[in-house]
Design an enzyme around this catalytic site. Structure first.
Site, PDB file in Angstrom:
ATOM      1  N   LYS A 146       0.851  -1.195   0.000  1.00 53.05           N
ATOM      2  CA  LYS A 146       0.000   0.000   0.000  1.00 53.05           C
ATOM      3  C   LYS A 146       0.885   1.244   0.000  1.00 53.05           C
ATOM      4  CE  LYS A 146      -3.402   2.435   2.902  1.00 53.05           C
ATOM      5  NZ  LYS A 146      -4.339   2.363   4.029  1.00 53.05           N
ATOM      6  N   ASP A 171     -12.256   5.233  11.296  1.00 61.10           N
ATOM      7  CA  ASP A 171     -12.738   5.196   9.907  1.00 61.10           C
ATOM      8  C   ASP A 171     -13.340   3.814   9.646  1.00 61.10           C
ATOM      9  OD1 ASP A 171     -13.228   6.339   7.466  1.00 61.10           O
ATOM     10  OD2 ASP A 171     -11.179   6.181   6.715  1.00 61.10           O
TER      11      ASP A 171
HETATM   12  P1  ADP Z   1      -7.278   3.939   1.972  1.00 56.88           P
HETATM   13  O1  ADP Z   1      -6.552   4.399   3.186  1.00 56.88           O
HETATM   14  O2  ADP Z   1      -6.842   4.694   0.772  1.00 56.88           O
HETATM   15  O3  ADP Z   1      -8.761   3.901   2.146  1.00 56.88           O
HETATM   16  P2  ADP Z   1      -7.235   1.049   2.320  1.00 56.88           P
HETATM   17  O4  ADP Z   1      -6.239   0.536   3.288  1.00 56.88           O
HETATM   18  O5  ADP Z   1      -8.634   1.148   2.807  1.00 56.88           O
HETATM   19  O6  ADP Z   1      -6.751   2.436   1.704  1.00 56.88           O
HETATM   20  O7  ADP Z   1      -7.163   0.116   1.020  1.00 56.88           O
HETATM   21  C1  ADP Z   1      -7.882   0.417  -0.169  1.00 56.88           C
HETATM   22  C2  ADP Z   1      -8.480  -0.850  -0.762  1.00 56.88           C
HETATM   23  O8  ADP Z   1      -7.447  -1.807  -1.059  1.00 56.88           O
HETATM   24  C3  ADP Z   1      -9.405  -1.592   0.189  1.00 56.88           C
HETATM   25  O9  ADP Z   1     -10.720  -1.127   0.103  1.00 56.88           O
HETATM   26  C4  ADP Z   1      -9.276  -3.035  -0.262  1.00 56.88           C
HETATM   27  O10 ADP Z   1     -10.123  -3.291  -1.349  1.00 56.88           O
HETATM   28  C5  ADP Z   1      -7.847  -3.128  -0.757  1.00 56.88           C
HETATM   29  N1  ADP Z   1      -6.970  -3.689   0.293  1.00 56.88           N
HETATM   30  C6  ADP Z   1      -6.230  -2.981   1.187  1.00 56.88           C
HETATM   31  N2  ADP Z   1      -5.518  -3.778   1.987  1.00 56.88           N
HETATM   32  C7  ADP Z   1      -5.806  -5.044   1.609  1.00 56.88           C
HETATM   33  C8  ADP Z   1      -5.362  -6.345   2.062  1.00 56.88           C
HETATM   34  N3  ADP Z   1      -4.488  -6.474   3.062  1.00 56.88           N
HETATM   35  N4  ADP Z   1      -5.861  -7.433   1.433  1.00 56.88           N
HETATM   36  C9  ADP Z   1      -6.730  -7.281   0.417  1.00 56.88           C
HETATM   37  N5  ADP Z   1      -7.168  -6.118  -0.060  1.00 56.88           N
HETATM   38  C10 ADP Z   1      -6.726  -4.993   0.520  1.00 56.88           C
END
Ligand code: ADP
Ligand code: MG
Length: 500
Positions: free
Chosen positions: A202, A307
Site C-alpha cells: 500500500k 474510519d
Molecule cells: P485507503 O486508506 O486509501 O482507504 P485502504 O487501506 O482502505 O486504503 O485500502 C484500499 C483498498 O485496497 C481496500 O478497500 C481493499 O479493497 C484493498 N486492500 C487494502 N488492503 C488489503 C489487504 N491487506 N488485502 C486485500 N485487499 C486490501
C-alpha cells in the site's frame, strides 16, 4: 493495471543516490537546487546533470525553472525509492496488479520473500532482471494474443467493428492478471529467491486530496506548520504500520504487516471483498456482532479506529463470516479529546450499513460509556491523544492536561521527523549524514552572518571613536595654543570614549 517497473532496468546505484538526494533536499526545499543535490549525493556535477536527465526521462522527477532551477520528486520517484529499499532489504520481490484505490492510497498485489534479510547486489540484479523478464514474457504473450485475435478478426469482421477492441482487451487483461498472480508463482523469480508469499503493498498518497482537507481530517498534522506530501505520506504509512503491528501482535483480525519503507507498507493479502462490494452476507447476525466486538475490543485496549466503515472491512472469500479490518493511519486513543465523537461515528457506520443494505436493525447497542479500558495499547502505540503514565496519576486540571497532550503530540511528530524511512540501507544512512552535515554547516553560516552583522555595529562604533579621537586631537592642539578650559573638556571626552 500493473505497476510498471520497467524503468528499474535503466537505474543504477548513482541514480538512486541522486533520487535520494532530492528526497533529502525536499525536507526544507520545495524545489531542490542542483548544487544541493550534488553536495548531498556527492556525485560530480557533470554526472549529476546526466543522471537528472535520465530520471526526468523516466518521469521520476520534475524539473522547474520558475524562481530558480531545481528538481522535485514525483510520486513515481518516491515509489521507486521505497521499492528499491524493500527489494534490497530482502522483503519485496515483485509487484503485480492494482487491487485497490483508496482516497489516499494505491494498493497492489506483490510477492515477498519468506525470510527477510538484506540481499547482495548480485541477487538484487537477478531479481531486477527477473522482474523484467516476467514483465517481458507477459508482454510478449499479450502481444501474441492480441495479434492472433486481430488476425481472426481481420478475416471475420468489418473494419468498423475493430474500433471496439481496445476496451475489451483491457477488461480481459485485468481478469487474466488477477488469476495469474493469484494462482501461479512466477517461476523464474522463485528459482532465484526461493519460496514466495503473496502479499500486498500500500502506497500512501496524501498529497492527492487538498492539504487543507487532509489537515482537518488527520490528527497527525495538527501541530505541523510546515509539511509537504512526502512528509505526510511517510507519516501516514509509519503510523499505519506501527498500529497494524501492535494490533496484529495482540490478536486482532488485521492483515499481518511484513515491513515498510517511506510511504509504503507491505502486508498480508486477504483474499476478500470489502463490505461495500459484497452483494449478500450469509450470516448477517454473526458479521454484525463481529464488527461490534471489534470496536468493543479496540476500545477496551484504549483505541478507536476512526474510519470503521464498509470500505475498510474485508469479508474473507474462503471464510465468509470472517471479517478483517484494514486502514489504520488515523487510529486514536480513547483518551483523545474527540474520542467519543469518533467512537459514535464508527458504531453508527456499522448500523447504517446493515440498515441501508439489508434493511436490518439490531437490538443490541454499543455506547461509549460501555467501554472500560483494561489495556493500554494506546500508550504502547503512542496513538494520538494517549495520556502518559505520570499525567494519569497526577490529577492535573483538564486544561493543563490538554496542553500537555498537545506538547506530547508535537514532540512525537518532531521525533519522527528525524528521518525515519523504515529500515535504512547503507547508502541511505550515508546520505542522511551528508544532509545533517549540510544542515549544520548552514546553521553555522547563519551564525557567522549574525556575527558579521554584529561586527558591522562594532565597526560603526570604531569609526565613531576614530572620528572623536581626531576631533580630540584638534581640541588638544587648540588647548596647547592656550585655551585651558577646552583642554579639560578634551580629557573628559577621552575618558568617555574609554568607558564606551
Ligand atoms: P485507503 O486508506 O486509501 O482507504 P485502504 O487501506 O482502505 O486504503 O485500502 C484500499 C483498498 O485496497 C481496500 O478497500 C481493499 O479493497 C484493498 N486492500 C487494502 N488492503 C488489503 C489487504 N491487506 N488485502 C486485500 N485487499 C486490501
Ligand atoms: Mg480505506
Amino acid at each position: 493495471m500493473r505497476f510498471d517497473l520497467t524503468a528499474l532496468k535503466y537505474l543504477n546505484k548513482d541514480d538512486f543516490r541522486v533520487l535520494t538526494a532530492i528526497e533529502m533536499g525536499m525536507r526544507n526545499h520545495e524545489i531542490v537546487p542542483v548544487d544541493l543535490i550534488q553536495s548531498i549525493s556527492k556525485i560530480r556535477n557533470t554526472s549529476v546533470r546526466r543522471i537528472l536527465a535520465n530520471l526526468l526521462k523516466h518521469k521520476l522527477i520534475k524539473h522547474t525553472k520558475i524562481q530558480y532551477e531545481g528538481y522535485s520528486l514525483n510520486f513515481l520517484g518516491y515509489d521507486f525509492l521505497a521499492i528499491h529499499s524493500l527489494i534490497k532489504q530482502g522483503i519485496l520481490v515483485q509487484i503485480g496488479t492494482k487491487i485497490g484505490v483508496g482516497k489516499e492510497s494505491d494498493v497492489y498485489l506483490c510477492y515477498v520473500k519468506k525470510v527477510n534479510s538484506e540481499i547482495s547486489d548480485e541477487l538484487y540484479n537477478q531479481i531486477k532482471e527477473n522482474i523484467l523478464t516476467e514483465n517481458a514474457l507477459k508482454e510478449q504473450n499479450r502481444q501474441k494474443k492480441l495479434e492472433e485475435k486481430n488476425n481472426i478478426k481481420k478475416e471475420e469482421e468489418e473494419n468498423e467493428e475493430k474500433k471496439d477492441e481496445p476496451e475489451e482487451e483491457e477488461e480481459e487483461e485485468s481478469e487474466e492478471e488477477l488469476s495469474y498472480i493469484q494462482n501461479d508463482l512466477p517461476k523464474t523469480i522463485q528459482t532465484v529467491v526461493g519460496e514466495l508469499t503473496i502479499a500486498c503493498i500500500k502506497f500512501a498518497r496524501l498529497g492527492r486530496t487538498s492539504f487543507r482537507a487532509v489537515k482537518s481530517k488527520r490528527d497527525y498534522v495538527k501541530s505541523q506548520t510546515h509539511y509537504n506530501w512526502l512528509y505526510l505520506s511517510r507519516l501516514s504509512a509509519q503510523n499505519e504500520y506501527k498500529n497494524m503491528k501492535g494490533l496484529y501482535s495482540h490478536g486482532f483480525s488485521v492483515p499481518r504487516p511484513y515491513g515498510y519503507n517511506r510511504h509504503a507498507i507491505i502486508m498480508e493479502y486477504v483474499p476478500s471483498y470489502p463490505l461495500n462490494k459484497v452483494e449478500e452476507i450469509k450470516d448477517k447476525n454473526t458479521v454484525y456482532h463481529k464488527m461490534m466486538d471489534f470496536i468493543y475490543k479496540l476500545g477496551s485496549n484504549g483505541l478507536i479506529h476512526g474510519d470503521f466503515n464498509e470500505f475498510n472491512i474485508l469479508l474473507n472469500i474462503e471464510k465468509p463470516d470472517e471479517i478483517v479490518v484494514i486502514d489504520f493511519p488515523q487510529m486514536i486513543s480513547i483518551n483523545h479529546s474527540e474520542a467519543e465523537n469518533y467512537f459514535k461515528r464508527d458504531v453508527q457506520c456499522v448500523k447504517n450499513y446493515f440498515l441501508k443494505k439489508f434493511n436490518l436493525t439490531f437490538e443490541e447497542d454499543l455506547k461509549f460509556s460501555d467501554i472500560k479500558q483494561i489495556n493500554f495499547l494506546d500508550e504502547e502505540l503512542k496513538a494520538y491523544g494517549y495520556k502518559k503514565e505520570k499525567e494519569k496519576d497526577k490529577k492535573i486540571n483538564k486544561e493543563e492536561n490538554e496542553d500537555k497532550n498537545e506538547i506530547n503530540e508535537e514532540k512525537e511528530i518532531n521525533e519522527e521527523e528525524d528521518i525515519d524511512l523504515g529500515q535504512q540501507l547503507d547508502y541511505e544512512k550515508e546520505m542522511i549524514e551528508n544532509m545533517k552535515k549540510i544542515k549544520i554547516e548552514e546553521n553555522e553560516e547563519k551564525k557567522e552572518e549574525k556575527k558579521n552583522k554584529k561586527m558591522t555595529k562594532e565597526d560603526i562604533k570604531n569609526k565613531v571613536k576614530k572620528m572623536m579621537n581626531k576631533q580630540n586631537k584638534i581640541h588638544v592642539k587648540e588647548s596647547k595654543m592656550g585655551n585651558r578650559f577646552k583642554g579639560k573638556k578634551d580629557i573628559s571626552n577621552k575618558m568617555a570614549i574609554k568607558n564606551a
